[in-house]
Design an enzyme around this catalytic site. Structure first.
Site, PDB file in Angstrom:
ATOM      1  N   ASP A 264       2.028 -17.859  -5.132  1.00 31.43           N
ATOM      2  CA  ASP A 264       2.548 -16.675  -5.821  1.00 31.43           C
ATOM      3  C   ASP A 264       1.402 -16.000  -6.558  1.00 31.43           C
ATOM      4  OD1 ASP A 264       4.075 -14.736  -6.987  1.00 31.43           O
ATOM      5  OD2 ASP A 264       5.194 -16.075  -8.316  1.00 31.43           O
TER       6      ASP A 264
ATOM      7  N   GLU B 170       2.615 -10.137   0.056  1.00 36.20           N
ATOM      8  CA  GLU B 170       2.852  -8.709   0.161  1.00 36.20           C
ATOM      9  C   GLU B 170       4.345  -8.465   0.363  1.00 36.20           C
ATOM     10  OE1 GLU B 170       0.875  -4.747   2.195  1.00 36.20           O
ATOM     11  OE2 GLU B 170       0.760  -6.628   3.299  1.00 36.20           O
TER      12      GLU B 170
ATOM     13  N   ASP C 175       0.841  -1.199   0.000  1.00 41.74           N
ATOM     14  CA  ASP C 175       0.000   0.000   0.000  1.00 41.74           C
ATOM     15  C   ASP C 175       0.877   1.250   0.000  1.00 41.74           C
ATOM     16  OD1 ASP C 175      -0.194   1.255   3.097  1.00 41.74           O
ATOM     17  OD2 ASP C 175       0.507  -0.806   2.956  1.00 41.74           O
TER      18      ASP C 175
ATOM     19  N   HIS D 280       2.043  -8.725  -3.943  1.00 38.59           N
ATOM     20  CA  HIS D 280       0.963  -7.793  -3.602  1.00 38.59           C
ATOM     21  C   HIS D 280       1.632  -6.438  -3.409  1.00 38.59           C
ATOM     22  CE1 HIS D 280      -3.035  -6.721  -2.061  1.00 38.59           C
ATOM     23  NE2 HIS D 280      -2.383  -5.921  -1.227  1.00 38.59           N
TER      24      HIS D 280
END
Length: 567
Positions: free
Chosen positions: A538, A547, A172, A492
């Site tokens: 994966d 992540e 993020d 991610h």
């Protein structure tokens, strides 16, 4: 024709695709260090050969060990020991009946490229500036992002607030002081412990060539943002994020306001963030003093002010205020951060007030130095205890106790690692969200123990964990993007998922196997009854396994720094 057939079959075997049944460190092995590959096949194999990658010539022949049952993976693992192969070159393992491995290198400085990519990944995470990885990675770039900042109602203030600086925390785009604390602190420790190896490494940053080593140039980008998170009274706000996560878009496309978010009530700052901040700034003051004395003084002054606030507000914890759903990094006990702050300030200043606090409280945390569960963002007591000894703490009894605890824990880690099929330090409980960082942090713990009392077993065991991260694992997968011939490919990570590049951004460490399966993708695709080391997929949507995060990359950088050739 009878003679030709075996030769043709052998040539076919050499040309065949590598098998995941053979596990090697896909980066390689240091010339004078132990060299072990692992084989997990349905039927036990007997012999192996190490062949040169350029012409398939045999460079070494050996016999595989007896199989070892590895409970955490469910694999029957055999070891191929080729330590006696010391000639530099590129090789692969050939096991009759199993296949061939991915290529790897033997040499005196095989980890320099991996270090470069892992450390440079922080540049790729920069917020508030246009980023371009340059001709080496064409197309890996983004425009300046998250330029609109403001105080959130929970901060106790209103109006605009500077937003430039810092690193995007993980997959993020948030920035969190607590996680920046251990990440930046770990990188500063890498510099402090291995500076001769890192001083001249160029990371091709905008600041490269300014007279400051590039690892410190990159660290400063995050320090500058952390400084903006300190209030006038010395306290530090917890994070700067939007109120919720954006979609999988490039950072400049995220138009949510980046808010300075506080606790929602007086005094609005949090003790854990303030303690981490004080520790990191005190450490930075030491690191930057030879290169920018004025900046070092700024960092030290900020550390002092943060510690003074912490003394008055030792127990202010953080939970997301109403309407905010980004990462919490909540911690119900900030006393370990307080201890770390005191230890780093004492190391930087030698002042008795900080020493007194440390001596009054360090014994409460001695059990944090243990052979299981190394340091994390939520438990930084190890860093406090270790920096006291590394800095020459003058209380002989305290130093001796910390050394004793550290060496005893390291000895246990060495013993456990050697007994496991995959020769890694992790226990079954360690396969959590970010388990690969746990492996790296065990490596860091061992290298710190080696600084206390040099022991080749500590260094070799630390490198065993690096071998695991770089491909010698049950998946035969390098868990660092664009490192090795078979790296994971679907992190991610918003820039990797939103750009037009075929491969993800380089140098990023996957979170790794996670028996908790806390995301829908893992629950749908990873059976619950798998052994813990097999709990991985994966998949970009599998954020609980795949992540990336700055606090995972930081101990990887530390471990790689410790493996670089001494200068």
């Amino acid at each position: 024709m009878k003679l030709l057939l075996p030769l043709l079959m052998a040539a076919w075997a050499f040309a065949a695709a590598p098998t995941t049944g053979i596990k090697v460190d896909q980066v390689g092995y240091l010339t004078g260090a132990p060299k072990v590959a692992l084989v997990a096949a349905k039927q036990a194999a007997k012999d192996f050969a190490v062949r040169r990658a350029d012409n398939d010539a045999v460079a070494f022949r050996g016999t595989l060990s007896d199989p070892v049952e590895d409970a955490d993976s469910g694999d029957r693992v055999q070891a191929a020991d080729f330590t006696r192969l010391t000639r530099a070159g590129k090789y692969y393992l050939d096991v009759p009946g199993v296949g061939r491995s991915w290529n790897f290198t033997v040499g005196p400085d095989v980890y320099s490229r991996a270090y470069y990519l892992a450390m440079r990944s922080f540049y790729g995470q920069r917020c508030g500036i246009a980023v371009d990885l340059g001709p080496e990675f064409p197309g890996y770039k983004h425009d300046a992002c998250h330029l609109e900042g403001a105080y959130h109602a929970s901060s106790g203030k209103t109006g605009p607030h500077v937003s430039k600086g810092g690193w995007h925390d993980a997959g993020d785009y948030g920035r969190y002081v607590v996680n920046s604390g251990i990440s930046t602190g770990t990188l500063l420790w890498a510099w402090e412990m291995f500076a001769p190896r890192l001083r001249d490494v160029k990371l091709n940053l905008p600041e490269t060539g300014n007279g400051t080593p590039d690892i410190l140039n990159e660290i400063r980008w995050n320090l500058d943002w952390m400084l903006t998170m300190q209030d006038e009274d010395g306290g530090v706000w917890h994070k700067q994020t939007s109120e919720r996560f954006c979609a999988f878009i490039m950072p400049e496309k995220d138009t949510f306001v980046s808010y300075v978010i506080g606790t929602g009530k007086e005094p609005f700052k949090s003790s854990c963030a303030t303690g981490d901040f004080a520790a990191v700034m005190a450490s930075a003051a030491r690191a930057f003093k030879p290169f920018d004395a004025r900046y070092a003084a700024t960092c030290l002054r900020a550390a002092r002010e943060a510690f003074a606030w912490l003394e008055k507000n030792p127990g202010i914890t953080f939970n997301n205020p109403q309407g905010v759903s980004t990462g919490g990094y909540g911690d119900g006990n900030c006393s370990d951060e307080h201890l770390w702050a005191a230890a780093e300030l004492y190391r930087s200043t030698g002042e008795e007030a900080y020493h007194k606090y440390f001596l009054e409280h360090y014994a409460d945390f001695r059990k944090s130095i243990r052979p299981i569960a190394p340091q994390t963002w939520g438990n930084v007591a190890n860093l406090a205890l270790w920096t006291y000894v590394l800095g020459g703490g003058k209380d002989a009894a305290a130093s001796a106790a910390i050394r004793q605890d550290s060496l005893a824990a390291a000895d246990e880690i060495v013993k456990r690692t050697a007994a496991g099929g995959y020769r890694i330090s992790m226990t079954s409980r360690d396969y959590v969200w970010g388990s690969n960082a746990v492996a790296a942090n065990y490596g860091m713990q061992l290298l710190v123990a080696n600084a206390f009392k040099p022991d080749p077993r500590y260094v070799e065991t630390a490198i065993e964990n690096l071998h695991y991260l770089l491909g010698r694992n049950t998946f035969s997968l390098s868990w660092v993007t664009q490192v090795g011939e078979n790296p994971f490919r679907h992190p991610h990570h918003r820039p990797s998922g939103a750009d037009n590049n075929a491969e993800p951004w380089p140098g990023l460490l996957s979170g790794g196997p996670n028996r908790g399966r806390q995301d829908p993708a893992m629950r749908a695709k990873v059976p619950a009854d798998l052994p813990p080391a097999k709990g991985y997929i994966d998949d970009q949507e599998a954020y609980a396994a795949n992540e990336v995060a700055i606090n995972w990359n930081a101990p990887l950088v530390f471990l790689l720094a410790g493996a670089l050739a001494a200068k």
